[in-house]
Design an enzyme around this catalytic site. Structure first.
Site, PDB file in Angstrom:
ATOM      1  N   TYR A 158      56.763 -14.146  57.430  1.00 26.46           N
ATOM      2  CA  TYR A 158      56.576 -13.539  58.763  1.00 26.46           C
ATOM      3  C   TYR A 158      57.023 -12.077  58.754  1.00 26.46           C
ATOM      4  O   TYR A 158      56.306 -11.193  59.254  1.00 26.46           O
ATOM      5  CB  TYR A 158      57.373 -14.357  59.777  1.00 26.46           C
ATOM      6  CG  TYR A 158      57.333 -13.832  61.197  1.00 26.46           C
ATOM      7  CD1 TYR A 158      56.254 -14.091  62.039  1.00 26.46           C
ATOM      8  CD2 TYR A 158      58.397 -13.092  61.713  1.00 26.46           C
ATOM      9  CE1 TYR A 158      56.230 -13.618  63.347  1.00 26.46           C
ATOM     10  CE2 TYR A 158      58.377 -12.616  63.020  1.00 26.46           C
ATOM     11  CZ  TYR A 158      57.295 -12.884  63.831  1.00 26.46           C
ATOM     12  OH  TYR A 158      57.271 -12.413  65.125  1.00 26.46           O
ATOM     13  N   ALA A 159      58.197 -11.805  58.180  1.00 28.06           N
ATOM     14  CA  ALA A 159      58.716 -10.430  58.167  1.00 28.06           C
ATOM     15  C   ALA A 159      57.785  -9.511  57.383  1.00 28.06           C
ATOM     16  O   ALA A 159      57.494  -8.387  57.816  1.00 28.06           O
ATOM     17  CB  ALA A 159      60.124 -10.414  57.569  1.00 28.06           C
TER      18      ALA A 159
END
Ligand SMILES: NC(=O)c1ccc[n+]([C@@H]2O[C@H](COP(=O)([O-])OP(=O)(O)OC[C@H]3O[C@@H](n4cnc5c(N)ncnc54)[C@H](OP(=O)(O)O)[C@@H]3O)[C@@H](O)[C@H]2O)c1
Length: 250
Positions: A158-159
């Site tokens: 996600y990051a």
């Protein structure tokens, strides 16, 4: 109330998200024609459609489904003033336990889809209004996150996808600037939503306390800010990332 989006046609992905619902409702109230996509939340989508928005079921992990969606949008409108890449998926695991499918899925929804959908809809943004004159006031937004810059435990996929969106924002701002298309990103801050409600209570509380204001971010306020950014009042800002965060981000 002054309507600031009259005559505007907008498309937001993930209209059924916590932030998406707040934005769609406000954009309608401000006089916009609003297209939105949803994935599984058909009852939330129905509510938005009852309010006047035009919703489309779409799996952003599937480029062929995006192709079909683009055909439908092109059959429904001749113009698009703003495109907001807001939908996002999570598949949290530390790298040790993260499968390749989990990595690929998050990257496909959060990063590849914004690239692919933008490319497929680019003709709306580069359209000439009359011979020799380029359209202006066209805007593209990416919804990013603080973890794009800070990272986060168990969310490397996600990051990384959210960091990619910032790079995409800054690159497209340069590529499309001469065509008068503005490209910006917004980090909405830590909001209570479906994405975050599954986190352990202590993690949720740690996020609240990490803010000097000791409060969660309000999706309604973020939506109001997006309405402002979509309006004619913002016409010269591009390549920027706006943070709804008061903690240090670096
Ligand atoms: N919540 C936070 O604290 C926070 C912090 C920083 C950034 N953000 C960002 O802010 C944005 C909105 O977040 P939120 O918390 O409001 O989101 P949310 O309520 O968790 O909703 C996620 C949205 O993404 C859609 N979606 C998920 N997988 C999809 C797929 N495969 N194809 C198409 N759509 C898909 C969902 O559709 P359905 O509901 O229809 O399934 C939903 O509309 C996201 O970009 C998120 O990364 C959130």
């Amino acid at each position: 109330m002054e309507k600031t989006l009259t005559n505007q046609t907008l498309l937001i992905t993930g209209g059924t998200s916590r932030l998406g619902q707040a934005f769609v409702t406000r954009a309608l109230n401000h006089g916009a024609r609003v297209f939105f996509t949803y994935h599984q939340a058909s009852s939330q989508a129905e509510v938005l459609m009852q309010a006047g928005a035009e919703g489309f079921l779409l799996d952003l992990a599937d480029p062929r489904a995006i192709d079909e969606f683009v055909k439908v949008i092109k059959s429904k409108t001749e113009k698009l003033d703003a495109l907001i890449h807001n939908a996002a998926a999570v598949r949290d695991h530390t790298l040790l336990n993260m499968t390749e499918e989990e990595w690929d899925y998050v990257m496909s929804v959060n990063l590849k889809a914004p690239y692919y959908l933008t490319k497929k809809l680019l003709s709306f943004f580069l359209k000439k209004t009359k011979p020799g004159e380029l359209a202006s006031g066209k805007k593209i937004f990416m919804i990013t996150s603080r973890v794009a810059l800070m990272g986060g435990f168990g969310i490397s996929n996600y990051a990384a996808s959210k960091a990619g969106l910032i790079a995409l924002t800054k690159s497209l701002a340069q590529e499309l600037g001469s065509r008068k298309v503005l490209v910006n990103a917004v980090n909405p801050g830590f909001m209570k939503s479906r994405m975050t409600e599954l986190l352990p209570e202590e993690v949720i509380e740690a996020n609240r306390m990490a803010s000097p204001l000791e409060q969660f971010s309000d999706p309604n306020e973020v939506a109001d800010f997006l309405v402002y950014l979509c309006s004619d009042r913002m016409s010269q800002v591009t390549g920027q990332v706006f943070h709804f965060e008061s903690r240090k981000i670096s």
